[in-house]
Design a protein around this motif. Structure first.
Motif, PDB file in Angstrom:
ATOM      1  N   ASP A   1      14.205 -20.815  24.974  1.00 48.53           N
ATOM      2  CA  ASP A   1      15.142 -20.343  23.954  1.00 48.53           C
ATOM      3  C   ASP A   1      16.377 -21.231  23.942  1.00 48.53           C
ATOM      4  N   GLN A   2      16.250 -22.384  23.266  1.00 49.87           N
ATOM      5  CA  GLN A   2      17.342 -23.339  23.200  1.00 49.87           C
ATOM      6  C   GLN A   2      17.521 -23.837  21.779  1.00 49.87           C
ATOM      7  N   LYS A   3      18.670 -24.434  21.553  1.00 53.60           N
ATOM      8  CA  LYS A   3      18.990 -24.982  20.242  1.00 53.60           C
ATOM      9  C   LYS A   3      19.793 -26.249  20.457  1.00 53.60           C
TER      10      LYS A   3
ATOM     11  N   SER B   1      21.379 -28.957  13.141  1.00 54.14           N
ATOM     12  CA  SER B   1      20.940 -27.959  14.095  1.00 54.14           C
ATOM     13  C   SER B   1      19.416 -27.997  14.178  1.00 54.14           C
TER      14      SER B   1
ATOM     15  N   PRO C   1      16.541 -25.854  15.983  1.00 52.31           N
ATOM     16  CA  PRO C   1      16.171 -24.713  16.814  1.00 52.31           C
ATOM     17  C   PRO C   1      14.790 -24.849  17.448  1.00 52.31           C
ATOM     18  N   ASP C   2      13.962 -25.742  16.924  1.00 55.22           N
ATOM     19  CA  ASP C   2      12.588 -25.849  17.408  1.00 55.22           C
ATOM     20  C   ASP C   2      12.293 -27.241  17.966  1.00 55.22           C
TER      21      ASP C   2
ATOM     22  N   ASN D   1      23.850 -28.539  23.536  1.00 56.06           N
ATOM     23  CA  ASN D   1      22.620 -27.800  23.719  1.00 56.06           C
ATOM     24  C   ASN D   1      22.978 -26.355  24.058  1.00 56.06           C
TER      25      ASN D   1
ATOM     26  N   ILE E   1      22.477 -17.811  22.297  1.00 54.38           N
ATOM     27  CA  ILE E   1      22.454 -18.481  21.001  1.00 54.38           C
ATOM     28  C   ILE E   1      22.897 -17.523  19.895  1.00 54.38           C
TER      29      ILE E   1
ATOM     30  N   GLU F   1      26.236 -17.683  17.412  1.00 59.56           N
ATOM     31  CA  GLU F   1      26.171 -17.641  15.956  1.00 59.56           C
ATOM     32  C   GLU F   1      26.993 -16.486  15.407  1.00 59.56           C
TER      33      GLU F   1
END
Length: 174
Positions: A39-41, A92, A94-95, A115, A121, A125
């Protein structure tokens, strides 16, 4: 508060490429492996040429990532020493995976961003949304203060009774 880390890479040499893929374990210099979770962006804020870049050489930075309709490969920066040595970006990803490639030129091109990790995350936001709402409210408040106040003319009834209305509309206390 969001857990975030500085992200930076340097692409140097023709067709230099770098992949951001946190789902694969990275190995530390001491031989241990680390895994930050899926679960990173990735957020990219700037691309810039190093001072040793060749004058007059066009450097084209391309990104390959997953878009709404599948894989996408597109240039994101055209950099040339003496003309455009840096560009501000707000991208950005996300994947993972995300691949950055220097498709033209020899660089060096530095890519900088941050990161975001884990469940923080959404919190990050939400904080950005709250800041946007507060800015909009401040703009609305400033507009109200700057709006000219209207003068009212006394009505026929007020003239007859000898009373006067206030000359300006009073602002409602907030």
């Amino acid at each position: 508060m969001a857990e975030e880390y500085l992200y930076g890479i340097t692409l140097e040499g023709p067709n230099a490429s770098e992949v951001w893929d946190p789902e694969h374990r990275a190995e530390d210099p001491d031989g241990t492996s680390q895994h930050f979770g899926g679960d990173q962006k990735l957020i990219i804020k700037m691309a810039l040429l190093g001072p040793e870049a060749k004058a007059g050489e066009l450097n084209v930075l391309e990104v390959e990532a997953t878009g709404l309709k599948g894989p996408i490969k597109i240039p994101i920066a055209l950099l040339e020493m003496g003309k455009t040595s840096q560009i501000i970006l707000d991208l950005s990803f996300p994947d993972p995976p995300v691949t950055f490639t220097l498709v033209k030129g020899s660089g060096p091109v530095h890519i900088v961003g941050h990161n975001l990790l884990g469940s923080h995350i959404e919190e990050f936001e939400d904080m950005e949304d709250m800041e946007d709402e507060m800015e909009e409210e401040n703009i609305d408040d400033e507009d109200d203060e700057k709006a000219p106040q209207k003068k009212r003319k006394p009505t026929a009834e007020a003239k007859k009774n000898g009373t006067k209305r206030p000359k300006t509309d009073e602002a409602v206390d907030k």
